[in-house]
Motif scaffolding. Structure first.
Motif, PDB file in Angstrom:
ATOM      1  N   LEU A  94      26.164  41.683  13.696  1.00 18.70           N
ATOM      2  CA  LEU A  94      27.592  41.783  14.029  1.00 18.70           C
ATOM      3  C   LEU A  94      28.448  40.971  13.046  1.00 18.70           C
ATOM      4  O   LEU A  94      29.322  41.550  12.378  1.00 18.70           O
ATOM      5  CB  LEU A  94      27.808  41.354  15.486  1.00 18.70           C
ATOM      6  N   PRO A  95      28.199  39.649  12.892  1.00 24.07           N
ATOM      7  CA  PRO A  95      28.987  38.929  11.869  1.00 24.07           C
ATOM      8  C   PRO A  95      28.689  39.407  10.446  1.00 24.07           C
ATOM      9  O   PRO A  95      29.598  39.461   9.616  1.00 24.07           O
ATOM     10  CB  PRO A  95      28.580  37.464  12.058  1.00 24.07           C
ATOM     11  N   ARG A 302      32.033  29.406  17.944  1.00 24.10           N
ATOM     12  CA  ARG A 302      31.949  28.646  16.684  1.00 24.10           C
ATOM     13  C   ARG A 302      30.859  29.225  15.776  1.00 24.10           C
ATOM     14  O   ARG A 302      31.096  29.526  14.600  1.00 24.10           O
ATOM     15  CB  ARG A 302      31.666  27.168  17.005  1.00 24.10           C
ATOM     16  N   ILE A 303      29.668  29.444  16.352  1.00 18.82           N
ATOM     17  CA  ILE A 303      28.553  29.985  15.550  1.00 18.82           C
ATOM     18  C   ILE A 303      28.916  31.370  15.007  1.00 18.82           C
ATOM     19  O   ILE A 303      28.643  31.698  13.858  1.00 18.82           O
ATOM     20  CB  ILE A 303      27.257  30.034  16.394  1.00 18.82           C
ATOM     21  N   ILE A 308      30.166  34.733  10.261  1.00 22.47           N
ATOM     22  CA  ILE A 308      30.998  35.699   9.512  1.00 22.47           C
ATOM     23  C   ILE A 308      31.225  35.170   8.095  1.00 22.47           C
ATOM     24  O   ILE A 308      31.055  35.878   7.105  1.00 22.47           O
ATOM     25  CB  ILE A 308      32.352  35.943  10.238  1.00 22.47           C
ATOM     26  N   VAL A 309      31.556  33.879   8.004  1.00 18.62           N
ATOM     27  CA  VAL A 309      31.824  33.260   6.694  1.00 18.62           C
ATOM     28  C   VAL A 309      30.534  33.198   5.882  1.00 18.62           C
ATOM     29  O   VAL A 309      30.511  33.544   4.689  1.00 18.62           O
ATOM     30  CB  VAL A 309      32.431  31.846   6.894  1.00 18.62           C
ATOM     31  N   ARG A 310      29.442  32.757   6.543  1.00 16.67           N
ATOM     32  CA  ARG A 310      28.172  32.581   5.816  1.00 16.67           C
ATOM     33  C   ARG A 310      27.712  33.904   5.198  1.00 16.67           C
ATOM     34  O   ARG A 310      27.338  33.954   4.029  1.00 16.67           O
ATOM     35  CB  ARG A 310      27.093  32.066   6.777  1.00 16.67           C
ATOM     36  N   THR A 315      26.504  37.734   0.897  1.00 18.43           N
ATOM     37  CA  THR A 315      26.569  39.080   0.326  1.00 18.43           C
ATOM     38  C   THR A 315      27.334  39.067  -1.012  1.00 18.43           C
ATOM     39  O   THR A 315      26.971  39.780  -1.938  1.00 18.43           O
ATOM     40  CB  THR A 315      27.204  40.085   1.315  1.00 18.43           C
ATOM     41  N   GLN A 316      28.365  38.193  -1.094  1.00 21.23           N
ATOM     42  CA  GLN A 316      29.093  38.110  -2.380  1.00 21.23           C
ATOM     43  C   GLN A 316      28.180  37.569  -3.469  1.00 21.23           C
ATOM     44  O   GLN A 316      28.124  38.093  -4.575  1.00 21.23           O
ATOM     45  CB  GLN A 316      30.330  37.227  -2.230  1.00 21.23           C
TER      46      GLN A 316
END
Ligand code: MLT
Length: 323
Positions: A94-95, A302-303, A308-310, A315-316
């Motif tokens: 999901l994230p 929070r996790i 989402i950021v991680r 992927t970048q």
């Protein structure tokens, strides 16, 4: 009017004025599973459905809405009436999906309300029974030598099995022949039948098949061996320290779900996770209930945001272009 009659009238009026959500749930609750039946998300959802249903006095029905690495099911939740009667079980896909899919019909960070974390555990690198590699080092050598002549099943772009496959391919600097399914349930069926060579799956559904001798297991994607499979080496032990992957599941409601329904669902989840039967079942298949401090809705939120950021960064860095 007597005092007693007056009191009865006041009570009746108070009940009539109570918001509908206070009576939640008023009908069966659907848990959307964004992968096919027979896989780990499905297995966890079905266990929770029984216990949460008992707690809230309503049936919990599991509905498999599979496709596009779990994003089809998430989209269904985002469109559902925000009344608590439709919820979603999902995991890292999901994230991660927020960075792997270009045109998602929902806002991952904003449209889904975390209800609580469920379980956490590693993946297992599995092979069909007759695959000509008996140990971790043998399978690594074979993947290096045969590359895309080896088929690797997964549950669609962004799924746990796919993300683990990406890590493995990066670590070995090879491309295997990926075969996408609607969940690791059908992928496991094909692995057992010998139609695909390898698969990463969660311990939840893999452990029974390993014990039954239907498939081979090469490694666990954790830094320590699993208690239920003490003979299975970690990925680091077979020369793949980069392939460490921990799965977690959480429950979600659509944005706008009334607070009373959110709290009732969160509470029922806690009761289910403290149920000795659920804990024993989880332990038997090598997955763990989160410790109490991480079972708050705040901890889940929070996790979720951190993941989402991680995954955006991962992927970048890996140069993965969204689908
Ligand atoms: C499933 O339930 O099929 C899995 O969770 C899919 C995956 O992410 O590998």
């Amino acid at each position: 009017m007597t005092r007693r009659f007056g009191l009865a009238l006041a009570l009746a009026a108070a009940f009539a004025a109570a918001p509908a959500a206070a009576q939640f749930p008023t009908r069966p609750v659907t848990i959307i599973v964004p992968f096919a039946a027979g896989g780990p998300s499905d297995a966890i959802a079905r266990l929770l459905a029984v216990k949460m249903g008992e707690r809230l006095g309503q049936q919990f029905i599991v509905e498999n809405v599979a496709g596009a690495g779990g994003t089809t099911g998430a989209a269904r939740l985002a469109r559902a009436a925000p009344d608590g009667h439709t919820i979603l079980i999902h995991h890292i896909a999901l994230p991660a999906g927020a960075s792997l899919y270009r045109n998602l019909p929902y806002d991952t960070a904003g449209d889904l309300v975390p209800l609580g974390l469920v379980n956490t555990g590693p993946m297992l690198l599995l092979g069909r029974r007759e695959f000509p590699a008996r140990t971790g080092p043998e399978v690594v050598a074979r993947m290096r030598a045969e590359r895309d002549r080896i088929s690797m099943a997964h549950a669609g772009v962004g799924s746990n099995s796919h993300l683990s496959t990406l890590l493995l391919q990066q670590a070995l600097d090879v491309r295997l022949s990926e075969v996408a399914y609607r969940g690791t349930g059908p992928a496991m069926t094909d692995l057992i039948a010998g139609h695909v060579d390898l698969l990463f799956d969660q311990a939840t559904t893999a452990v029974p098949q390993i014990r039954g001798g239907a498939i081979q297991v090469y490694a666990v994607t954790a830094t320590e061996r699993l208690e239920v499979l003490p003979d299975v080496p970690t990925t680091a032990e077979i020369g793949l320290p980069q392939v460490v992957f921990t799965v977690w599941h959480g429950l979600y409601a659509p944005r706008g779900t009334p607070a009373a329904a959110v709290e009732a669902l969160h509470g029922a989840l806690q009761v289910a996770l403290d149920d000795p039967q659920v804990r024993t079942r989880f332990a038997e298949v090598g997955t763990t209930v989160f410790p109490a401090a991480q079972r708050t809705r705040e901890a889940h939120a929070r996790i979720f945001q951190e993941e989402i950021v991680r995954w955006r960064e991962v992927t970048q860095r890996a140069g993965v272009r969204p689908e």
